[in-house]
Design an enzyme around this catalytic site. Structure first.
Site, short mmCIF file in Angstrom:
data_model
loop_
_atom_site.label_atom_id
_atom_site.label_comp_id
_atom_site.label_asym_id
_atom_site.label_seq_id
_atom_site.Cartn_x
_atom_site.Cartn_y
_atom_site.Cartn_z
N ASP A 361 -7.36 64.89 73.68
CA ASP A 361 -8.33 64.54 74.53
C ASP A 361 -8.17 64.17 76.02
OD1 ASP A 361 -10.01 65.87 72.75
OD2 ASP A 361 -10.72 64.26 71.70
N TYR A 449 -17.76 66.82 70.20
CA TYR A 449 -17.59 65.59 69.75
C TYR A 449 -18.17 64.13 70.65
CZ TYR A 449 -16.28 65.60 64.73
OH TYR A 449 -16.15 65.97 63.70
N HIS A 498 -10.61 68.92 59.87
CA HIS A 498 -9.70 68.45 60.77
C HIS A 498 -9.55 66.91 60.65
CE1 HIS A 498 -14.15 67.87 61.84
NE2 HIS A 498 -13.79 66.92 62.48
N HIS A 500 -8.82 63.10 62.68
CA HIS A 500 -8.85 62.65 63.96
C HIS A 500 -7.89 61.62 64.06
CE1 HIS A 500 -12.85 64.22 65.30
NE2 HIS A 500 -13.21 64.05 64.06
N ASP A 509 0.14 38.65 73.80
CA ASP A 509 0.84 37.71 74.46
C ASP A 509 0.37 36.29 73.69
OD1 ASP A 509 2.13 39.17 76.10
OD2 ASP A 509 1.32 38.42 78.02
N GLU A 550 13.24 47.62 67.32
CA GLU A 550 12.32 48.36 67.48
C GLU A 550 12.08 49.70 66.43
OE1 GLU A 550 11.36 48.68 72.14
OE2 GLU A 550 13.15 49.59 71.54
N ASN A 645 15.79 53.62 71.72
CA ASN A 645 16.95 52.83 72.07
C ASN A 645 16.97 51.54 71.19
OD1 ASN A 645 14.45 51.41 72.99
ND2 ASN A 645 15.16 51.54 75.25
N GLU A 647 15.55 48.54 70.77
CA GLU A 647 15.99 47.24 71.41
C GLU A 647 15.47 45.95 70.37
OE1 GLU A 647 15.92 47.09 76.01
OE2 GLU A 647 14.21 48.23 75.53
N LEU A 654 6.27 41.41 73.31
CA LEU A 654 5.82 42.63 72.41
C LEU A 654 4.78 43.45 72.97
CD1 LEU A 654 7.06 40.90 69.23
CD2 LEU A 654 8.54 42.14 70.76
N HIS A 664 -11.44 64.76 58.29
CA HIS A 664 -13.10 64.92 58.05
C HIS A 664 -12.99 66.57 57.51
CE1 HIS A 664 -17.17 65.68 60.34
NE2 HIS A 664 -17.31 65.76 58.82
#
Length: 741
Positions: A361, A449, A498, A500, A509, A550, A645, A647, A654, A664
């Site tokens: 969307d 929708y 479908h 969603h 922080d 990560e 990568n 890290e 973060l 649905h």
């Protein structure tokens, strides 16, 4: 005041709190959406550059150069924090501009950063890690729809007799009150460089989304000369044809079985909102309403909001929508950004349109679909309504009146309460606090929708981020095989299954930028009972795992998910020695929509993970893009790159990327519209040793009742005894006793 505080090294707690409040208030305009003046200035500046060769967005030519979008370009986090944390000058405001260069040897999409505002003098090209944006990946515009409409007129003219006989007199042109309309399907093709759209015809009546007529056509509209567009396939009565002419010829010769829909009844209320049926409740009188007996308890200054210890700035991004910045409680930052990134709805079905429907969307400029909110329905009448302005596929800013609302509401549930029984028919005390919450809300109506986007701020330091889905289902023509992909909801209509999925960015922080992340689970332990050595104790024990990279913090759907996901500041502790933290609690039933790496799935690689945690980078601003819808195969923004990568994420800045959603399977109760109960998903940010105690203790709405010696209840409260005649003119009363009768 700020200089004095600095010289005193913030010895005064009051001075520190005041400075914090001043700084976030001072910084909020950095995040404010562009003003009308700024949008017009950017447009005028670019139109005055001869080599751009810009023309009107409404020019009917496709091989033109025109502005597609103008919106705020956010400053880097480092720049913003200088203003937010140190009161330094705000960085110059800038605009992000998307230009469609169709009138060039090689048509292309180029993005620019235009600055400074409100009087721009320069522009630079915005890069996408070396990737170019293919012209075919651009969002569809009103000009392209104009030409699609023209080719549909030609198609339906050739098939006029067939369509009229099928529908009982409906036609696409010269139709008065028996008209047809269309819906277009995306993505527009099966691979990079294509621009082919399936078009589905529908009766143009109220709620036309659930009135398909069983005629679908595939149009190749890649060429910038609409005269070179072609019809590649036609689908009618469960059969495919290579052209309209082939279908019409076989229809006339009897080689195609003719299909006739039930006679259209104008009195059939099927797709309308008109009330019908019986209710035992007298719904012809008004139901309960919210009131504010003494006025608003929150404060708004443009895009800066304060409430019950909370403060934040907000904006509504044109592509994806609502964003909250610099979220603080009592001046202490919890999150730098919480924002909607993307919403998708991937369908299944038996018709070609249903098979192809994979809506992404942001590619429809979801953030600009913020239409007017209705008082008493979309938001309480007491809400503060805010106008929004967008610049998308236009030559001037467009006003969306009352498109955002802010209000405080009672949930009808206590935030906390306790009845302390004396176990002899009386009580020692009763204490309670009503649960009121501030709501920040917008909606996005993306075609059929309606998404209702909420940020809710509770008095106890909890934030709830929620989306509720409503509106019309995406329906296709019923075929017997269609029952494998949904439910029959009308005599010739299938409601297609479908999923969603909604993606959010949560840049936490927690008391600073240096945060860590851990999983908290339970493990059973078995040990000798210390007070009965012949027996054993089996119980749960906390098991904490610090997540260091990560890749290990990217949780795949279908895999075991931790009980608690905890973000904390390893350098800050509360009064009791715990690291100050927040955790994310999910309210979701999401799952994957396609196998990993399967064509369109590459464009939504974020959907592989209910949660992924990465290090903050200014180059990783969003998880999706406005181009993903029409080029999901080789996306301009590939979320998987953010974690590839691998890290280190220990004691770093973060970002949590959160995916929520639900399956649905439409059913008869989705007629005429999907209702919101049960169709809301999201997540909570909950304090986990961030405070020394529940911060809602600051609320003066607490009520405490204790029995007095004379047997009468002694009521202790910090607000007026009489609330106001709009609520009740009766004082608060409480008995607290219980006895047999």
């Amino acid at each position: 005041m700020r200089i004095l505080c600095f010289l005193q090294l913030l010895f005064s707690a009051g001075c520190s709190a005041s400075s914090s409040r001043d700084y976030d208030h001072h910084g909020a305009p950095m995040f404010a959406d562009l003003t009308v003046r700024e949008m017009k200035a950017v447009s005028a500046y670019l139109h005055d550059i001869p080599e751009m060769g810009l023309t009107s967005a409404h020019n009917k030519s496709l091989n033109k150069n025109s502005i597609l979008l103008i919106e705020l370009h956010l400053p880097s986090k480092k720049e913003a924090l200088r203003a937010l944390d140190h009161g330094q000058a705000r960085p110059p405001r800038e605009a992000r501009v998307i230009i469609q260069f169709g009138n060039q040897n090689k048509a292309n999409i180029t993005e620019y950063i235009v600055s400074p505002l409100p009087s721009p003098t320069s522009h630079t090209v915005k890069k996408f890690k070396g990737k170019r944006v293919p012209f075919e990946s651009r969002p569809i515009t009103s000009t392209e729809y104009y030409h699609i409409n023209n080719i549909i007129k030609k198609i339906t003219s050739k098939a006029h007799k067939l369509l009229s006989e099928t529908t009982g007199g409906f036609s696409y042109t010269n139709c008065s009150n028996r008209c047809l309309t269309f819906s277009d399907i995306a993505p527009r093709g099966l691979g990079l460089g294509e621009r082919r759209s399936w078009i589905m015809l529908q009766k143009f009546v109220e709620g036309y989304f659930i009135h398909p007529i069983g005629f679908e056509v595939l149009i190749n509209h890649k060429d910038l000369d609409p005269n070179k567009w072609t019809i590649e396939k036609v689908w009618y009565n469960s059969k495919y044809f290579n052209s309209v002419e082939e279908l019409v010829e076989k229809y006339e010769s009897g080689e195609v079985e003719k299909m006739t829909l039930p006679k259209h009844d104008d009195n059939d209320l099927y797709s309308t909102y008109i009330p019908r049926g019986h209710s035992n409740t007298p719904t012809n009188i008004h139901g309960p309403k919210l009131v504010e007996p003494q006025g608003h308890r929150y404060h708004i200054d443009r895009n800066f909001v304060e409430y019950a210890g909370w403060s934040f700035a907000y904006r509504v991004r044109a592509s994806a929508g609502l964003q909250v910045f610099d979220l603080r409680f009592n001046g202490e930052r919890i999150a730098y950004e919480i924002s909607i990134q993307e919403a998708i709805a991937f369908y299944a079905g038996d018709t070609p349109a249903a098979m192809q429907t994979k809506y992404i969307d942001a590619g429809w400029a979801m953030g600009t679909s913020t239409f007017e909110l209705a008082p008493g329905i979309d938001c309480p009448e007491i809400a503060t309504f805010v106008d929004l302005y967008h610049y998308f596929d236009t030559d001037k800013p467009v006003l969306h009146k009352n498109a955002l609302c802010i209000f405080e509401m009672t949930t009808g549930m206590p935030l906390r309460r306790h009845f302390n029984s004396d176990f002899h028919g009386g009580y020692n005390f009763f204490g309670g606090l009503e649960n009121t919450v501030l709501v920040l809300r917008t909606t996005s109506t993306v075609y059929n929708y309606d998404y209702i986007w909420d940020f809710l701020f509770y008095q106890n330091g909890v934030v709830e981020v929620k989306v509720s889905a409503t509106g019309y289902i995406h329906a296709t023509f019923f075929t017997p095989n269609g029952l494998h992909y949904g439910s029959k909801v009308y005599s010739y209509v299938l409601g297609n299954l479908h999923t969603h999925l909604i993606h959010y960015k949560v840049d936490l922080d927690i008391s600073g930028r240096e945060n860590s992340f851990e999983m908290v689970d339970l493990k059973f332990v078995n040990f000798t009972n210390p007070w009965s050595p012949k027996n054993f104790i089996v119980q749960s024990r906390l098991h904490r795992t610090e997540v260091k990279t990560e890749r290990s913090a990217a949780f795949r759907f279908g895999k075991k998910f931790p009980r608690y996901v905890h973000f904390y500041n390893p350098n800050k502790k509360n009064k009791w020695g715990h690291h100050k933290g927040y955790r994310i609690q999910f309210n979701s039933h999401a799952h994957t929509v396609l196998p990993r790496g399967w064509r369109e799935e590459n464009g939504i690689s974020w959907s592989r993970y209910p949660l992924a945690v990465t290090r903050h980078k200014d180059s990783e601003v969003t998880s999706s893009s406005i181009y993903a819808q029409n080029n999901p195969w080789e996306p301009t923004v590939n979320f998987e790159d953010y974690i590839r990568n691998n890290e280190d994420i220990v004691n770093k800045d973060l970002v949590a990327w959160v995916t929520v959603g639900f399956l649905h399977v439409p059913h008869s109760e989705d007629i005429p519209n999907t209702a919101t109960p049960g169709n809301a998903v999201g997540f909570f940010l909950r304090p986990f040793n961030f405070f020394d105690e529940d911060p809602s203790l600051a609320s003066r709405s607490t009520v405490i009742v204790r029995p007095s010696k004379d047997g009468k209840p002694k009521i202790q409260r910090w607000t007026s005894e009489i609330i106001g005649h709009c609520v009740t003119d009766k004082p608060f009363i409480y008995n607290g006793t219980y006895a047999g009768i």
